[in-house]
Design an enzyme around this catalytic site. Structure first.
Site, PDB file in Angstrom:
ATOM      1  N   TYR A  13      39.912  20.893  52.129  1.00 26.21           N
ATOM      2  CA  TYR A  13      40.862  22.000  52.339  1.00 26.21           C
ATOM      3  C   TYR A  13      40.901  22.427  53.807  1.00 26.21           C
ATOM      4  CZ  TYR A  13      42.310  22.424  47.555  1.00 26.21           C
ATOM      5  OH  TYR A  13      42.887  22.151  46.335  1.00 26.21           O
ATOM      6  N   GLN A  66      56.193  24.983  44.954  1.00 24.99           N
ATOM      7  CA  GLN A  66      54.899  24.479  44.486  1.00 24.99           C
ATOM      8  C   GLN A  66      53.965  24.297  45.675  1.00 24.99           C
ATOM      9  OE1 GLN A  66      55.497  21.157  41.355  1.00 24.99           O
ATOM     10  NE2 GLN A  66      57.375  21.169  42.571  1.00 24.99           N
ATOM     11  N   HIS A 109      51.717  27.894  43.034  1.00 30.93           N
ATOM     12  CA  HIS A 109      50.373  27.297  43.116  1.00 30.93           C
ATOM     13  C   HIS A 109      49.518  27.922  44.199  1.00 30.93           C
ATOM     14  CE1 HIS A 109      52.243  23.522  41.081  1.00 30.93           C
ATOM     15  NE2 HIS A 109      51.933  24.465  40.214  1.00 30.93           N
ATOM     16  N   CYS A 124      36.829  34.676  46.482  1.00 28.36           N
ATOM     17  CA  CYS A 124      35.584  34.250  45.854  1.00 28.36           C
ATOM     18  C   CYS A 124      35.887  33.575  44.521  1.00 28.36           C
ATOM     19  CB  CYS A 124      34.679  35.468  45.608  1.00 28.36           C
ATOM     20  SG  CYS A 124      33.185  35.046  44.691  1.00 28.36           S
ATOM     21  N   CYS A 168      29.250  39.093  46.031  1.00 24.19           N
ATOM     22  CA  CYS A 168      28.452  38.661  44.867  1.00 24.19           C
ATOM     23  C   CYS A 168      27.649  37.396  45.144  1.00 24.19           C
ATOM     24  CB  CYS A 168      29.370  38.413  43.661  1.00 24.19           C
ATOM     25  SG  CYS A 168      30.289  36.849  43.759  1.00 24.19           S
ATOM     26  N   GLY A 172      62.621  17.866  46.835  1.00 24.42           N
ATOM     27  CA  GLY A 172      61.367  17.295  47.313  1.00 24.42           C
ATOM     28  C   GLY A 172      60.208  17.421  46.360  1.00 24.42           C
ATOM     29  N   SER A 204      58.333  15.483  42.816  1.00 19.87           N
ATOM     30  CA  SER A 204      58.320  14.346  41.883  1.00 19.87           C
ATOM     31  C   SER A 204      58.409  14.835  40.438  1.00 19.87           C
ATOM     32  CB  SER A 204      57.020  13.546  42.072  1.00 19.87           C
ATOM     33  OG  SER A 204      55.907  14.412  41.818  1.00 19.87           O
ATOM     34  N   ASN A 249      66.410  14.468  47.019  1.00 17.81           N
ATOM     35  CA  ASN A 249      65.202  13.645  47.049  1.00 17.81           C
ATOM     36  C   ASN A 249      65.617  12.226  47.454  1.00 17.81           C
ATOM     37  OD1 ASN A 249      62.751  12.232  46.372  1.00 17.81           O
ATOM     38  ND2 ASN A 249      62.272  13.876  44.937  1.00 17.81           N
TER      39      ASN A 249
HETATM   40  C1  BV8 Z   1      47.579  24.113  33.768  1.00 18.24           C
HETATM   41  C2  BV8 Z   1      47.738  23.425  44.494  1.00 18.24           C
HETATM   42  C3  BV8 Z   1      46.659  25.049  31.806  1.00 18.24           C
HETATM   43  C4  BV8 Z   1      46.415  22.827  44.871  1.00 18.24           C
HETATM   44  C5  BV8 Z   1      48.622  21.946  42.760  1.00 18.24           C
HETATM   45  C6  BV8 Z   1      49.047  15.575  30.899  1.00 18.24           C
HETATM   46  C7  BV8 Z   1      50.414  15.742  30.738  1.00 18.24           C
HETATM   47  C8  BV8 Z   1      51.064  16.870  31.235  1.00 18.24           C
HETATM   48  C9  BV8 Z   1      50.343  17.874  31.908  1.00 18.24           C
HETATM   49  C10 BV8 Z   1      48.988  17.680  32.056  1.00 18.24           C
HETATM   50  C11 BV8 Z   1      48.337  16.557  31.564  1.00 18.24           C
HETATM   51  N1  BV8 Z   1      47.041  16.661  31.878  1.00 18.24           N
HETATM   52  C12 BV8 Z   1      46.830  17.821  32.547  1.00 18.24           C
HETATM   53  C13 BV8 Z   1      48.006  18.451  32.642  1.00 18.24           C
HETATM   54  C14 BV8 Z   1      48.263  19.751  33.276  1.00 18.24           C
HETATM   55  C15 BV8 Z   1      48.292  19.586  34.785  1.00 18.24           C
HETATM   56  C16 BV8 Z   1      49.298  18.549  35.219  1.00 18.24           C
HETATM   57  O1  BV8 Z   1      50.489  18.793  35.205  1.00 18.24           O
HETATM   58  N2  BV8 Z   1      48.774  17.373  35.621  1.00 18.24           N
HETATM   59  C17 BV8 Z   1      49.650  16.312  36.082  1.00 18.24           C
HETATM   60  C18 BV8 Z   1      48.902  15.489  37.147  1.00 18.24           C
HETATM   61  C19 BV8 Z   1      50.040  15.468  34.885  1.00 18.24           C
HETATM   62  N3  BV8 Z   1      48.697  20.883  35.276  1.00 18.24           N
HETATM   63  C20 BV8 Z   1      47.752  21.804  35.523  1.00 18.24           C
HETATM   64  O2  BV8 Z   1      46.554  21.602  35.437  1.00 18.24           O
HETATM   65  C21 BV8 Z   1      48.263  23.194  35.884  1.00 18.24           C
HETATM   66  N4  BV8 Z   1      47.547  24.151  35.095  1.00 18.24           N
HETATM   67  O3  BV8 Z   1      48.220  23.319  33.128  1.00 18.24           O
HETATM   68  O4  BV8 Z   1      46.763  25.053  33.222  1.00 18.24           O
HETATM   69  C22 BV8 Z   1      45.966  26.279  31.434  1.00 18.24           C
HETATM   70  C23 BV8 Z   1      46.698  27.310  30.818  1.00 18.24           C
HETATM   71  C24 BV8 Z   1      46.016  28.438  30.415  1.00 18.24           C
HETATM   72  C25 BV8 Z   1      44.648  28.591  30.664  1.00 18.24           C
HETATM   73  C26 BV8 Z   1      43.937  27.553  31.309  1.00 18.24           C
HETATM   74  C27 BV8 Z   1      44.604  26.398  31.700  1.00 18.24           C
HETATM   75  C28 BV8 Z   1      48.016  23.507  37.334  1.00 18.24           C
HETATM   76  C29 BV8 Z   1      48.799  22.570  38.185  1.00 18.24           C
HETATM   77  C30 BV8 Z   1      48.732  23.029  39.644  1.00 18.24           C
HETATM   78  C31 BV8 Z   1      47.831  22.093  40.427  1.00 18.24           C
HETATM   79  N5  BV8 Z   1      47.858  22.486  41.856  1.00 18.24           N
HETATM   80  N6  BV8 Z   1      48.651  22.373  44.034  1.00 18.24           N
HETATM   81  C32 BV8 Z   1      46.487  22.074  46.166  1.00 18.24           C
HETATM   82  O5  BV8 Z   1      47.586  21.933  46.742  1.00 18.24           O
HETATM   83  O6  BV8 Z   1      45.427  21.612  46.604  1.00 18.24           O
HETATM   84  S1  BV8 Z   1      49.667  20.705  42.285  1.00 18.24           S
HETATM   85  C33 BV8 Z   1      50.252  19.915  43.653  1.00 18.24           C
HETATM   86  O7  BV8 Z   1      50.741  18.663  43.202  1.00 18.24           O
HETATM   87  C34 BV8 Z   1      51.448  20.548  44.309  1.00 18.24           C
HETATM   88  O8  BV8 Z   1      51.361  21.940  44.337  1.00 18.24           O
HETATM   89  C35 BV8 Z   1      52.619  20.078  43.510  1.00 18.24           C
HETATM   90  O9  BV8 Z   1      52.867  20.900  42.422  1.00 18.24           O
HETATM   91  C36 BV8 Z   1      52.102  18.774  42.995  1.00 18.24           C
HETATM   92  C37 BV8 Z   1      52.680  17.639  43.812  1.00 18.24           C
HETATM   93  O10 BV8 Z   1      53.959  17.551  43.398  1.00 18.24           O
HETATM   94  P1  BV8 Z   1      55.135  17.485  44.466  1.00 18.24           P
HETATM   95  O11 BV8 Z   1      55.213  18.771  45.206  1.00 18.24           O
HETATM   96  O12 BV8 Z   1      56.292  17.050  43.700  1.00 18.24           O
HETATM   97  O13 BV8 Z   1      54.696  16.396  45.513  1.00 18.24           O
HETATM   98  P2  BV8 Z   1      54.622  14.833  45.264  1.00 18.24           P
HETATM   99  O14 BV8 Z   1      53.835  14.265  46.381  1.00 18.24           O
HETATM  100  O15 BV8 Z   1      54.223  14.551  43.849  1.00 18.24           O
HETATM  101  O16 BV8 Z   1      56.153  14.366  45.392  1.00 18.24           O
HETATM  102  C38 BV8 Z   1      56.807  14.501  46.624  1.00 18.24           C
HETATM  103  C39 BV8 Z   1      58.272  14.293  46.324  1.00 18.24           C
HETATM  104  O17 BV8 Z   1      58.993  14.504  47.527  1.00 18.24           O
HETATM  105  C40 BV8 Z   1      58.599  12.886  45.865  1.00 18.24           C
HETATM  106  O18 BV8 Z   1      59.537  12.946  44.812  1.00 18.24           O
HETATM  107  C41 BV8 Z   1      59.228  12.246  47.106  1.00 18.24           C
HETATM  108  O19 BV8 Z   1      60.210  11.297  46.770  1.00 18.24           O
HETATM  109  C42 BV8 Z   1      59.868  13.433  47.747  1.00 18.24           C
HETATM  110  N7  BV8 Z   1      60.052  13.334  49.196  1.00 18.24           N
HETATM  111  C43 BV8 Z   1      59.290  12.662  50.091  1.00 18.24           C
HETATM  112  N8  BV8 Z   1      59.785  12.881  51.336  1.00 18.24           N
HETATM  113  C44 BV8 Z   1      60.853  13.713  51.205  1.00 18.24           C
HETATM  114  C45 BV8 Z   1      61.025  14.005  49.845  1.00 18.24           C
HETATM  115  N9  BV8 Z   1      61.994  14.814  49.380  1.00 18.24           N
HETATM  116  C46 BV8 Z   1      62.834  15.338  50.293  1.00 18.24           C
HETATM  117  N10 BV8 Z   1      62.741  15.111  51.626  1.00 18.24           N
HETATM  118  C47 BV8 Z   1      61.770  14.310  52.114  1.00 18.24           C
HETATM  119  N11 BV8 Z   1      61.692  14.084  53.437  1.00 18.24           N
HETATM  120 ZN    ZN Z   2      32.244  37.184  44.825  1.00 11.06          ZN
END
Ligand code: BV8
Ligand code: ZN
Length: 262
Positions: free
Chosen positions: A72, A106, A124, A132, A157, A194, A196, A220
Site C-alpha cells: 500500500y 471503485q 471502496h 486502526c 488500542c 474504465g 472490467s 472502455n
Molecule cells: C463483499 C479496494 C461481502 C482495495 C477493491 C465469486 C463471485 C462473485 C463475487 C465474489 C466471489 N468471490 C468473492 C466475491 C466477492 C468479492 C468479489 O467480487 N470478488 C471478485 C474478484 C470475483 N467482492 C468482495 O469481496 C467485496 N465485499 O463481497 O463483502 C460481505 C457482505 C457482508 C458482510 C461481510 C462480507 C469487496 C470488494 C472490494 C475489494 N476492494 N479495491 C484496494 O484497492 O487495494 S476492488 C478493486 O478491484 C477496485 O476497487 C475495483 O473495484 C476492482 C478492479 O476493478 P476495475 O476498477 O474494473 O479495474 P480492472 O483492472 O479490473 O479493469 C480495468 C478496466 O479498465 C478494464 O476493463 C480495462 O479494459 C479498462 N481500461 C484500461 N485502460 C483504460 C480503460 N478504460 C478506459 N480508459 C483507459 N485508458
Molecule cells: Zn485501535
C-alpha cells in the site's frame, strides 16, 4: 489514434443530453492515463508474483502485515505522483452541464476530486486515509510510516493501522453503497467508464440501472460483461473519449452554466 465514429458519438451525447438524472461509475481504467496501473495489471515488477486478491484482504494482512503495508505504501506513492487526466476533467465538466450527476467510483485514488468533481461516492474507500484495523480510530500517516517495514500501531488500542479501503471479503461502507443504489435506481442514463465489471457488489450497479430502464453507455477500450446490456460502447481510452463526448454534450446544451452558478 482513437477513432470514434461521429454518429456514435452524437448518439451517445444525445443519450446524456436528454437524460434528467445521470450516474457515472468509474473503475481503474479512468486513472490508467494518469499512470496508475489498473487493478488487473497493478502487479508489475516486485508485486507481479501476487494477485491483488492475495494482498487486498484481511487474511493477507493477518498473515503478513508487513508485505501488505509495503504494497500500500508503494501504491500510495504512485497515486500521490499522479495527476488527473482529461477523462477526470471531462467528468468534472459534465457535473456542470447536467442537472443531476452522481459520480460513483471503485477507485481508491482521489483524482476525481483533484479534477474538480464536486461530490464523489467512494465505494471502496480511499488510499490516502488510514485507520486502526481493530478499533477503527482514524490515523494520520506520519512520514516515517511510509518507509516502515510494518504497519504503525494504533495509539489508542495498540492494534495495527491499515489503509481505509475495502478489502476482499469486507462489506462496503453502507452510506456510499446506499447512495449508489438509490442513484442508479433513479437514473435514466448510466455511464460506465474504465471498469472490467468483475468485482461485486459494485458490478451489480449497472444491472440495477438497466433493470430500471436506464440507458447504459460504456467507455472502455476492451469488451466487458456489460457489453450485452449496453446501448453504446465507446471503444477507446477514457482520457480521449470522455472529452470528446462531453464536448458534444456541451455543444448540444449551448453554453454550460458557468461554474459559479453550478
Ligand atoms: C463483499 C479496494 C461481502 C482495495 C477493491 C465469486 C463471485 C462473485 C463475487 C465474489 C466471489 N468471490 C468473492 C466475491 C466477492 C468479492 C468479489 O467480487 N470478488 C471478485 C474478484 C470475483 N467482492 C468482495 O469481496 C467485496 N465485499 O463481497 O463483502 C460481505 C457482505 C457482508 C458482510 C461481510 C462480507 C469487496 C470488494 C472490494 C475489494 N476492494 N479495491 C484496494 O484497492 O487495494 S476492488 C478493486 O478491484 C477496485 O476497487 C475495483 O473495484 C476492482 C478492479 O476493478 P476495475 O476498477 O474494473 O479495474 P480492472 O483492472 O479490473 O479493469 C480495468 C478496466 O479498465 C478494464 O476493463 C480495462 O479494459 C479498462 N481500461 C484500461 N485502460 C483504460 C480503460 N478504460 C478506459 N480508459 C483507459 N485508458
Ligand atoms: Zn485501535
Amino acid at each position: 489514434m482513437v477513432h470514434i465514429p461521429q454518429e456514435v458519438l452524437e448518439r451517445a451525447a444525445a443519450l446524456v443530453d436528454q437524460a434528467d438524472r445521470v450516474v457515472c461509475l468509474t473503475g481503474a481504467g479512468v486513472s490508467a492515463e494518469s499512470g496508475i496501473p489498473t487493478f488487473r495489471d497493478a502487479q508489475r515488477g516486485l508485486w507481479s508474483r501476487y494477485r491483488p486478491e492475495e494482498l487486498a484482504s484481511p487474511e493477507a494482512f493477518e498473515a503478513d502485515p508487513g508485505r501488505v503495508w509495503r504494497w500500500y505504501m508503494w501504491r500510495l506513492g504512485l497515486v500521490e505522483q499522479a495527476q488527473p487526466n482529461p477523462g477526470h476533467g471531462a467528468l468534472a465538466q459534465l457535473a456542470r452541464l447536467v442537472s443531476h450527476l452522481t459520480l460513483i467510483t471503485q477507485n481508491v485514488d482521489s483524482l476525481h476530486e483533484a479534477a474538480g468533481s464536486p461530490e464523489v461516492v467512494h465505494l471502496h474507500g480511499r488510499l490516502d486515509r488510514f485507520r486502526c484495523h481493530d478499533c477503527g480510530q482514524p490515523y494520520p500517516l506520519r512520514p516515517q510510516d511510509r518507509e516502515a517495514d510494518r504497519p504503525p500501531t494504533c495509539p489508542r488500542c495498540g492494534g495495527r493501522v491499515r489503509p481505509d479501503v475495502v478489502w476482499f471479503g469486507e462489506p462496503l461502507p453502507s452510506q456510499p453503497w446506499q447512495t449508489a443504489l438509490a442513484a442508479v435506481a433513479a437514473c435514466d442514463c448510466m455511464l460506465v467508464v474504465g471498469t472490467s465489471a468483475m468485482v461485486y457488489p459494485a458490478a451489480q450497479l449497472p444491472q440495477v440501472a438497466r433493470d430500471r430502464g436506464a440507458r447504459l453507455l460504456l467507455v472502455n477500450p476492451e469488451p466487458t460483461p456489460l457489453d450485452t446490456w449496453a446501448e453504446i460502447r465507446l471503444s477507446g481510452p477514457s482520457g480521449v473519449v470522455l472529452p470528446a463526448l462531453v464536448a458534444r454534450v456541451e455543444a448540444r446544451k449551448g453554453r454550460p452554466r458557468s461554474s459559479e452558478a453550478a
